[in-house]
Scaffold this motif. Structure first.
Motif, PDB file in Angstrom:
ATOM      1  N   ASP A  42     159.153  75.622  -4.936  1.00 20.98           N
ATOM      2  CA  ASP A  42     160.106  75.297  -5.998  1.00 20.98           C
ATOM      3  C   ASP A  42     160.537  73.838  -5.829  1.00 20.98           C
ATOM      4  N   ALA A  43     159.619  73.019  -5.373  1.00 18.12           N
ATOM      5  CA  ALA A  43     159.931  71.629  -5.049  1.00 18.12           C
ATOM      6  C   ALA A  43     159.566  70.701  -6.205  1.00 18.12           C
ATOM      7  N   VAL A  44     160.192  69.549  -6.192  1.00 19.93           N
ATOM      8  CA  VAL A  44     159.858  68.473  -7.126  1.00 19.93           C
ATOM      9  C   VAL A  44     159.063  67.447  -6.331  1.00 19.93           C
ATOM     10  N   ILE A  46     157.382  63.714  -6.002  1.00 17.26           N
ATOM     11  CA  ILE A  46     157.568  62.355  -6.487  1.00 17.26           C
ATOM     12  C   ILE A  46     156.332  61.554  -6.098  1.00 17.26           C
ATOM     13  N   ARG A  47     155.614  61.149  -7.140  1.00 18.03           N
ATOM     14  CA  ARG A  47     154.355  60.415  -6.948  1.00 18.03           C
ATOM     15  C   ARG A  47     154.453  59.122  -7.737  1.00 18.03           C
ATOM     16  N   ASN A  48     154.389  57.995  -7.034  1.00 20.48           N
ATOM     17  CA  ASN A  48     154.503  56.672  -7.659  1.00 20.48           C
ATOM     18  C   ASN A  48     155.771  56.548  -8.503  1.00 20.48           C
ATOM     19  N   GLY A  49     156.865  57.120  -7.985  1.00 19.22           N
ATOM     20  CA  GLY A  49     158.161  57.006  -8.644  1.00 19.22           C
ATOM     21  C   GLY A  49     158.403  57.989  -9.771  1.00 19.22           C
ATOM     22  N   THR A  50     157.435  58.838 -10.073  1.00 21.44           N
ATOM     23  CA  THR A  50     157.571  59.801 -11.158  1.00 21.44           C
ATOM     24  C   THR A  50     157.651  61.217 -10.590  1.00 21.44           C
ATOM     25  N   GLU A  51     158.577  62.015 -11.137  1.00 15.68           N
ATOM     26  CA  GLU A  51     158.742  63.390 -10.679  1.00 15.68           C
ATOM     27  C   GLU A  51     157.752  64.315 -11.384  1.00 15.68           C
ATOM     28  N   HIS A  52     157.251  65.276 -10.605  1.00 12.70           N
ATOM     29  CA  HIS A  52     156.279  66.247 -11.110  1.00 12.70           C
ATOM     30  C   HIS A  52     156.658  67.635 -10.623  1.00 12.70           C
ATOM     31  N   SER A  53     156.337  68.640 -11.423  1.00 14.01           N
ATOM     32  CA  SER A  53     156.566  70.027 -11.012  1.00 14.01           C
ATOM     33  C   SER A  53     155.614  70.395  -9.884  1.00 14.01           C
ATOM     34  N   GLN A  55     153.641  72.914  -9.846  1.00 13.07           N
ATOM     35  CA  GLN A  55     152.359  73.303 -10.445  1.00 13.07           C
ATOM     36  C   GLN A  55     151.523  72.068 -10.777  1.00 13.07           C
ATOM     37  N   ASP A  56     152.161  71.051 -11.367  1.00 13.44           N
ATOM     38  CA  ASP A  56     151.442  69.806 -11.663  1.00 13.44           C
ATOM     39  C   ASP A  56     150.951  69.136 -10.383  1.00 13.44           C
ATOM     40  N   ALA A  57     151.778  69.154  -9.347  1.00 14.44           N
ATOM     41  CA  ALA A  57     151.395  68.546  -8.075  1.00 14.44           C
ATOM     42  C   ALA A  57     150.198  69.280  -7.472  1.00 14.44           C
ATOM     43  N   ALA A  58     150.205  70.607  -7.533  1.00 14.27           N
ATOM     44  CA  ALA A  58     149.096  71.389  -6.994  1.00 14.27           C
ATOM     45  C   ALA A  58     147.808  71.096  -7.764  1.00 14.27           C
ATOM     46  N   GLU A  59     147.909  70.995  -9.079  1.00 23.00           N
ATOM     47  CA  GLU A  59     146.726  70.666  -9.878  1.00 23.00           C
ATOM     48  C   GLU A  59     146.199  69.282  -9.534  1.00 23.00           C
ATOM     49  N   HIS A  60     147.101  68.345  -9.306  1.00 19.29           N
ATOM     50  CA  HIS A  60     146.699  66.990  -8.931  1.00 19.29           C
ATOM     51  C   HIS A  60     145.987  66.995  -7.569  1.00 19.29           C
ATOM     52  N   LEU A  61     146.547  67.725  -6.600  1.00 19.76           N
ATOM     53  CA  LEU A  61     145.920  67.798  -5.273  1.00 19.76           C
ATOM     54  C   LEU A  61     144.565  68.491  -5.340  1.00 19.76           C
ATOM     55  N   SER A  89     148.249  53.492  -5.377  1.00 19.23           N
ATOM     56  CA  SER A  89     149.254  52.520  -4.934  1.00 19.23           C
ATOM     57  C   SER A  89     149.454  52.489  -3.421  1.00 19.23           C
ATOM     58  N   GLY A  90     149.030  53.554  -2.744  1.00 22.27           N
ATOM     59  CA  GLY A  90     149.259  53.657  -1.303  1.00 22.27           C
ATOM     60  C   GLY A  90     150.646  54.153  -0.947  1.00 22.27           C
ATOM     61  N   LYS A  91     151.503  54.385  -1.955  1.00 23.23           N
ATOM     62  CA  LYS A  91     152.871  54.856  -1.697  1.00 23.23           C
ATOM     63  C   LYS A  91     152.842  56.323  -1.250  1.00 23.23           C
ATOM     64  N   PRO A  92     153.682  56.645  -0.266  1.00 22.59           N
ATOM     65  CA  PRO A  92     153.725  58.046   0.193  1.00 22.59           C
ATOM     66  C   PRO A  92     154.307  58.962  -0.884  1.00 22.59           C
ATOM     67  N   TYR A  93     153.764  60.177  -0.938  1.00 26.79           N
ATOM     68  CA  TYR A  93     154.326  61.199  -1.811  1.00 26.79           C
ATOM     69  C   TYR A  93     155.586  61.738  -1.154  1.00 26.79           C
ATOM     70  N   LYS A  94     156.571  62.042  -1.975  1.00 31.38           N
ATOM     71  CA  LYS A  94     157.828  62.632  -1.505  1.00 31.38           C
ATOM     72  C   LYS A  94     157.968  64.017  -2.121  1.00 31.38           C
ATOM     73  N   VAL A  95     158.740  64.852  -1.463  1.00 36.27           N
ATOM     74  CA  VAL A  95     159.012  66.198  -1.937  1.00 36.27           C
ATOM     75  C   VAL A  95     160.519  66.418  -1.881  1.00 36.27           C
ATOM     76  N   ARG A  96     161.096  66.835  -3.013  1.00 34.42           N
ATOM     77  CA  ARG A  96     162.512  67.196  -3.019  1.00 34.42           C
ATOM     78  C   ARG A  96     162.593  68.717  -3.086  1.00 34.42           C
TER      79      ARG A  96
END
Length: 124
Positions: A42-44, A46-53, A55-61, A89-96
């Motif tokens: 149930d996390a948000v 954050i990829r390149n400064g943009t928040e993703h659900s 489900q979207d994050a899992a599809e991206h991975l 971008s090389g920026k680390p992914y974050k999870v909220r």
């Protein structure tokens, strides 16, 4: 007779060792578990400064894994090379998390991998 018994014990121990290894999850199973874990969280993300659900994050991975499997021969390499930072971008992914905690995806996924392996060991 003693030599035969030692031989049987040696064979039994070898078979037990082989069965232990065969029950271990494959890298692909571990990676699929991590992607499923992300999807069900149930996390948000954050990829390149943009928040993703989640489900979207899992599809991206999953997409990154399909396109760059050669960089993910192990679950650790999957986390390091594909699931913890933007290849653009090389920026680390974050999870909220739902409790508001902000974590690096690398740490969060590495902890889940350890937990998954621990549970696999307990059930095998």
């Amino acid at each position: 007779m003693k030599v035969k018994m030692k031989g049987y014990w040696l064979i039994a121990l070898m078979l037990l060792s082989i069965s232990q290894f065969s029950d271990a999850a494959t890298p692909e199973q571990e990676i699929n578990h991590l992607i499923d874990f992300v999807a069900k969280s149930d996390a948000v993300f954050i990829r390149n400064g943009t928040e993703h659900s989640s489900q979207d994050a899992a599809e991206h991975l999953a997409m990154k894994y399909r396109k760059a499997t050669r960089y993910a021969k192990t679950a650790e390499k999957f986390i390091e090379n594909l699931a913890s930072k933007s290849s653009w971008s090389g920026k680390p992914y974050k999870v909220r998390l739902s409790n508001g905690s902000l974590l690096n995806a690398k740490d969060w996924l590495s902890n889940e991998l350890k937990e998954y392996r621990r549970n696999q060991h307990i059930h095998n």
